[in-house]
Design an enzyme around this catalytic site. Sequence first.
Site, short mmCIF file in Angstrom:
data_model
loop_
_atom_site.label_atom_id
_atom_site.label_comp_id
_atom_site.label_asym_id
_atom_site.label_seq_id
_atom_site.Cartn_x
_atom_site.Cartn_y
_atom_site.Cartn_z
N SER A 147 -3.55 42.17 21.33
CA SER A 147 -4.31 42.25 20.07
C SER A 147 -3.32 42.44 18.93
O SER A 147 -2.24 43.00 19.14
CB SER A 147 -5.29 43.42 20.11
N TYR A 164 -6.77 52.27 21.92
CA TYR A 164 -6.80 50.82 22.09
C TYR A 164 -5.55 50.19 21.49
O TYR A 164 -4.88 49.39 22.16
CB TYR A 164 -8.05 50.26 21.41
#
Length: 257
Positions: A147, A164
Amino acid sequence: MDVMDLFHLQNRTAIVTGGGKGLGEQMANALAEAGANVVICSRNLEDCQKISEQLVKKGVQSLAITCDITNQADIQAVIDQTVQHFGTIDILINNSGTSWIAPTLEITADQWDKVMNVNLKGMFLFSQAAGKIMAQQGNGKIINISSITGIKGTNPAFLDAIAYSTSKGAVNALTKDLAIKLAQHNIQVNAIAPGFFPSKKTKAFDQTSHIILKRIPAGRFGTDQDIKGAALFLSSNASDYITGQVLVIDGGLISGI
């Protein structure tokens, strides 16, 4: 070799974790359209079966297998069933992931561990298990889904999910080091780092999406189609001399001022 031959995946077998929905589903479809046999696995067997059945109706050889990627026994079961059915594992797309949105100063140790176990530990364990088969074959492709949050810090007004983001930064490091370790076996390891692609995980952005959109030079969010070409490229012979790279697909977001 004809240029189109560089991209075909006929007689190759791919495993896509988390391939029953979202970007995983799109990548599974992309590889199937290029001729690959596709194994779809995740904890939600129903989702996997739905996509697998759709592929079979199109003439694709496909399996749906339940798997918790934090469980080594589950991973090995997927590996064993894939090899038993198809005889090979040529491509692994590590797409399964999770997130936990919580203020940085309030996230608990258990919440942190859950994200790390799925996004990092599970990815390594699956790569290790598939890598053993690929090493025996003398070739293979591993694609890790990262990401842009693992590359650049994120304003908590847009995303307050430090576990995350940290896990995705670690995925980038894992990708680069694994690529070096496995290069001797002719295994290429790369990552794809998507920007903002609307999904269940991005529901939290609904109230701020208009602000984010203004920061994307391309003027739009990512669509299902935007991930398919990258997945095919990194799965095919076209990328045989590319390894340890993180391919950002974000419409220019992190490159902009």
